[in-house]
Design a protein around this motif. Structure first.
Motif, PDB file in Angstrom:
ATOM      1  N   UNK A  85     -11.734   3.086  -6.680  1.00 42.97           N
ATOM      2  CA  UNK A  85     -10.416   2.505  -6.433  1.00 42.97           C
ATOM      3  C   UNK A  85     -10.201   2.211  -4.953  1.00 42.97           C
ATOM      4  N   UNK A  86     -10.732   3.077  -4.075  1.00 39.42           N
ATOM      5  CA  UNK A  86     -10.605   2.840  -2.629  1.00 39.42           C
ATOM      6  C   UNK A  86     -11.297   1.545  -2.210  1.00 39.42           C
ATOM      7  N   UNK A  87     -12.486   1.295  -2.763  1.00 38.60           N
ATOM      8  CA  UNK A  87     -13.188   0.043  -2.443  1.00 38.60           C
ATOM      9  C   UNK A  87     -12.398  -1.152  -2.955  1.00 38.60           C
ATOM     10  N   UNK A  88     -11.897  -1.055  -4.186  1.00 32.11           N
ATOM     11  CA  UNK A  88     -11.116  -2.151  -4.760  1.00 32.11           C
ATOM     12  C   UNK A  88      -9.859  -2.420  -3.929  1.00 32.11           C
ATOM     13  N   UNK A  89      -9.222  -1.352  -3.452  1.00 30.65           N
ATOM     14  CA  UNK A  89      -8.026  -1.524  -2.625  1.00 30.65           C
ATOM     15  C   UNK A  89      -8.374  -2.209  -1.304  1.00 30.65           C
ATOM     16  N   UNK A  90      -9.518  -1.875  -0.734  1.00 29.44           N
ATOM     17  CA  UNK A  90      -9.916  -2.539   0.514  1.00 29.44           C
ATOM     18  C   UNK A  90     -10.126  -4.032   0.275  1.00 29.44           C
ATOM     19  N   UNK A  91     -10.723  -4.381  -0.867  1.00 31.17           N
ATOM     20  CA  UNK A  91     -10.932  -5.799  -1.195  1.00 31.17           C
ATOM     21  C   UNK A  91      -9.599  -6.525  -1.287  1.00 31.17           C
ATOM     22  N   UNK A  92      -8.667  -5.979  -2.072  1.00 32.57           N
ATOM     23  CA  UNK A  92      -7.408  -6.696  -2.311  1.00 32.57           C
ATOM     24  C   UNK A  92      -6.561  -6.753  -1.040  1.00 32.57           C
ATOM     25  N   UNK A  93      -6.560  -5.669  -0.258  1.00 32.07           N
ATOM     26  CA  UNK A  93      -5.790  -5.675   0.988  1.00 32.07           C
ATOM     27  C   UNK A  93      -6.360  -6.688   1.977  1.00 32.07           C
ATOM     28  N   UNK A  94      -7.692  -6.740   2.068  1.00 29.63           N
ATOM     29  CA  UNK A  94      -8.324  -7.630   3.045  1.00 29.63           C
ATOM     30  C   UNK A  94      -8.103  -9.096   2.707  1.00 29.63           C
ATOM     31  N   UNK A  95      -8.273  -9.470   1.433  1.00 35.17           N
ATOM     32  CA  UNK A  95      -8.122 -10.892   1.092  1.00 35.17           C
ATOM     33  C   UNK A  95      -6.677 -11.337   1.275  1.00 35.17           C
ATOM     34  N   UNK A  96      -5.719 -10.461   0.966  1.00 39.15           N
ATOM     35  CA  UNK A  96      -4.312 -10.839   1.140  1.00 39.15           C
ATOM     36  C   UNK A  96      -3.941 -10.939   2.622  1.00 39.15           C
ATOM     37  N   UNK A  97      -4.446 -10.017   3.410  1.00 40.45           N
ATOM     38  CA  UNK A  97      -4.103 -10.032   4.841  1.00 40.45           C
ATOM     39  C   UNK A  97      -4.755 -11.214   5.553  1.00 40.45           C
ATOM     40  N   UNK A  98      -6.056 -11.427   5.299  1.00 40.26           N
ATOM     41  CA  UNK A  98      -6.785 -12.445   6.050  1.00 40.26           C
ATOM     42  C   UNK A  98      -6.521 -13.870   5.546  1.00 40.26           C
ATOM     43  N   UNK A  99      -6.293 -14.026   4.244  1.00 36.91           N
ATOM     44  CA  UNK A  99      -6.122 -15.370   3.701  1.00 36.91           C
ATOM     45  C   UNK A  99      -4.661 -15.787   3.579  1.00 36.91           C
ATOM     46  N   UNK A 100      -3.758 -14.804   3.443  1.00 38.93           N
ATOM     47  CA  UNK A 100      -2.335 -15.138   3.282  1.00 38.93           C
ATOM     48  C   UNK A 100      -1.437 -14.481   4.323  1.00 38.93           C
ATOM     49  N   UNK A 101      -1.999 -13.595   5.139  1.00 42.01           N
ATOM     50  CA  UNK A 101      -1.177 -12.918   6.135  1.00 42.01           C
ATOM     51  C   UNK A 101      -0.216 -11.920   5.539  1.00 42.01           C
ATOM     52  N   UNK A 102      -0.531 -11.411   4.342  1.00 38.85           N
ATOM     53  CA  UNK A 102       0.354 -10.479   3.638  1.00 38.85           C
ATOM     54  C   UNK A 102      -0.241  -9.072   3.684  1.00 38.85           C
ATOM     55  N   UNK A 103       0.566  -8.103   4.106  1.00 41.09           N
ATOM     56  CA  UNK A 103       0.145  -6.706   4.144  1.00 41.09           C
ATOM     57  C   UNK A 103       0.498  -6.038   2.813  1.00 41.09           C
ATOM     58  N   UNK A 104      -0.482  -5.428   2.183  1.00 39.06           N
ATOM     59  CA  UNK A 104      -0.236  -4.652   0.965  1.00 39.06           C
ATOM     60  C   UNK A 104      -0.259  -3.178   1.332  1.00 39.06           C
ATOM     61  N   UNK A 105       0.829  -2.493   1.063  1.00 41.89           N
ATOM     62  CA  UNK A 105       0.952  -1.096   1.452  1.00 41.89           C
ATOM     63  C   UNK A 105       0.310  -0.152   0.459  1.00 41.89           C
ATOM     64  N   UNK A 106       0.893   1.031   0.358  1.00 46.26           N
ATOM     65  CA  UNK A 106       0.387   2.043  -0.560  1.00 46.26           C
ATOM     66  C   UNK A 106       0.453   1.517  -1.992  1.00 46.26           C
ATOM     67  N   UNK A 107      -0.620   1.711  -2.748  1.00 49.41           N
ATOM     68  CA  UNK A 107      -0.669   1.217  -4.125  1.00 49.41           C
ATOM     69  C   UNK A 107      -0.416   2.393  -5.065  1.00 49.41           C
ATOM     70  N   UNK A 108       0.707   2.392  -5.775  1.00 48.88           N
ATOM     71  CA  UNK A 108       1.035   3.523  -6.647  1.00 48.88           C
ATOM     72  C   UNK A 108       0.129   3.585  -7.872  1.00 48.88           C
TER      73      UNK A 108
END
Length: 595
Positions: free
Chosen positions: A256-279
């Motif tokens: 799950x940590x790897x998957x979270x890094x993937x989703x956070x990185x693509x959103x931040x770098x491609x859309x400029x959106x920060x994804x916080x803590x994932x419940x």
């Protein structure tokens, strides 16, 4: 008359021309977007994949060039050489990246012409999707589609970089493999060399990536093509793409940590959106509160169960359902008491799509409760329902009574419909969550047997292993799904790495030893040779890309998609083949004549 490109060398892309190039001689090439003749001066917007630049043909440079430019039509392919100048004050176009400059043409080559277009090359076209797919080479020239495909390219590159940084190894798995039906139908490929035998196209790389873990490649990833011969919907394609990865010696949290890094990185770098803590939400909680294992948590309207009240009430419909093992749930649509009877009837028809036999309702008004069912409840029962649903004047309460799966399907979809009706869903929000602790199995009433909820290679919870054969219904899986705004964008599990547990799971789902060996013998064999504990996950890349681009259909982020009927309108696939090809494959085709 058409010309050859010859020794023409492009120096710039159209969309890259800027004020830094003023005074420079440049060469550009592309498609004619528009042409305008202003009293002998011709203005042409030239387009390539980077954007548009304005080209000016003036008689003071060349009368002959102006006459040639007047012949240009939509989508002609041309090459231009000229000098970059600033646009005259007041003529700048802020809508274009190149809007401060223009190219004064000195040379023009017409490289190819175009027939009249079936639709204009612009974003807001009013044309059916079937026409767009037939002329996909034109559709992809539209700026919106061009940006979608380039965005997808950037998504690929970002994903690869994340996995590379995490020490993963990119490994390709076969397209031609053994048929191992796991739910959807396989696409079969006949073998010419082995008459009567078939390859299958992979529904996923699942078995191969597990074998890679047995082989010792403890971190694998692949942007994998997958194939499923299933009935199609708007969000399904017969061929699709997964971001697939697997890891050894890991727990759920590691994956799950790897998957979270993937989703956070693509959103931040491609859309400029920060994804916080994932419940993290359990499957049971998701079903209880939202009626679905992929809840959209951007708004409320949560489901409330009133089965305990309904089982003793005077309303026979509710009481009978509960007596037969069903449940009763409700939604409070805040401020919905103003709904008309026709609107309520339309909502009743809507839940019927999901198997609900009816939709009971109660309006809370200043004049009391309005509903045909209120008289069947005692004052105490009704007060408990109103309290549980936090009902206030102006609300309307909706109830469905049926089997749990029908109630949850009907109300979860009604919840989404009401949320859209009331404008409760904020499309600017990005709500990501994990759903975990899924049931290991679900009961297939038609076939009267258990089947794996995810797939039969998912490991049961360690504390539930002993219950596999005696109580399958209570066994929980070590599975996890990532949900984004109510859409499952990825899922995975810790896998079974022991042969004895894998054989038990096969027994639960009704596979004999012979069937298990026939279908999955190579995996079972591999598990005997020191298979490490392992787990992984796959993201649906097409769906993720569509969500990030704000597209409703995944077809708009796939270069050459199929229709909902699985056809390629561009090429005409699927199609017949020559008789000699079938003969080589030892295949004969019988086609039933239509009556």
């Amino acid at each position: 008359m058409l010309e050859h490109l010859g020794d023409f060398k492009r120096t710039h892309y159209c969309g890259e021309i800027s004020t830094a190039d003023v005074g420079k001689k440049v060469r550009v090439a592309g498609w004619v977007d528009t042409t305008r003749d202003h009293g002998g001066v011709v203005f042409t917007d030239l387009r390539d994949r980077t954007g548009i630049v304005q080209v000016v043909f003036t008689p003071d440079i060349s009368e002959e060039l102006v006459e040639k430019a007047k012949k240009l039509k939509h989508e002609f392919v041309i090459a231009v050489e000229g000098t970059v100048r600033r646009r005259p004050p007041g003529t700048e176009n802020p809508k274009l990246k190149t809007g401060e400059v223009e190219i004064y043409a000195e040379k023009l080559k017409i490289l190819n012409k175009s027939l009249p277009l079936p639709f204009l090359i612009e974003d807001d076209i009013k044309v059916g999707e079937d026409v767009r797919l037939k002329y996909r080479f034109l559709d992809l020239r539209r700026n919106k589609m061009m940006e979608n495909i380039i965005f997808r390219h950037k998504l690929y590159q970002t994903v690869r970089r994340v996995f590379n940084e995490e020490g993963f190894i990119e490994i390709e798995t076969p397209y031609l493999t053994k048929s191992t039906p796991e739910g959807a139908r396989d696409f079969l490929v006949p073998s010419r060399i082995y008459p009567g035998k078939f390859y299958a196209l992979p529904q996923s790389p699942q078995l191969f990536k597990q074998i890679l873990m047995v082989a010792g490649f403890d971190k694998y990833y692949q942007i994998a093509r997958c194939f499923r011969d299933e009935d199609l919907r708007a969000d399904r394609q017969p061929e699709f793409t997964q971001i697939d990865f697997e890891m050894s010696f890991v727990s759920e949290r590691d994956v799950m940590d790897v998957a979270e890094k993937v989703i956070r990185t693509v959103y931040k770098e491609l859309l400029g959106v920060e994804i916080g803590e994932i419940p993290v939400m359990t499957y049971d909680e998701a079903m209880k509160r939202f009626g679905t294992d992929r809840p959209d948590t951007r708004f409320g309207l949560e489901l409330k169960e009133i089965t305990d009240v309904a089982k003793t009430c005077g309303f026979k419909v509710f009481r009978t359902v509960v007596e037969n093992g069903g449940i009763v749930k409700a939604i409070n649509f805040k401020g919905g008491a103003k709904l008309s009877r026709k609107e309520i009837d339309d909502l009743t028809k809507f839940v019927g799509i999901y198997g609900a036999k009816g939709l009971a309702w109660i309006k809370v008004t200043t004049n009391g409760l309005q509903s045909p069912i209120v008289k069947f409840f005692t004052e105490g029962e009704m007060n408990e329902i109103l309290k549980r649903l936090e009902a206030e004047v102006g609300d309307i309460l909706f109830f469905v009574a049926d089997k749990p799966d029908v109630v949850n399907a009907a109300l979860s979809n009604l919840r989404l419909k009401l949320g859209r009706m009331a404008g409760l869903i904020d499309d600017s929000k990005i709500n990501v969550l994990w759903v975990v602790d899924f049931p290991m199995f679900e009961w297939n009433e038609e076939e009267n047997r258990w089947e794996a909820l995810h797939h039969p290679f998912t490991s049961p919870k360690e504390e539930d292993v002993e219950k596999l054969l005696e109580d399958p219904a209570s066994v929980r899986a070590r599975a996890y799904d990532m949900v984004l705004n109510g859409v499952e964008i990825g899922g995975g599990s810790i896998r079974i790495h022991r042969e004895d547990i894998q054989e038990k799971v096969f027994k639960v789902i009704g596979l004999s030893d012979e069937e298990a060996k026939e279908r999955f013998g190579f995996l079972l064999e591999a598990l005997k040779f020191g298979a490490p504990p392992h787990g992984g996950m796959a993201f649906g890349l097409d769906r993720l890309c569509a969500i990030m681009r704000g597209e409703e259909s995944i077809r708009d982020v796939i270069a050459f998609p199929k229709t909902q009927r699985g056809q390629c309108l561009l090429t005409g696939a699927p199609d017949t083949v020559r008789p000699e090809q079938l003969e080589e494959l030892h295949i004969s085709v019988e086609v039933e004549e239509e009556e």
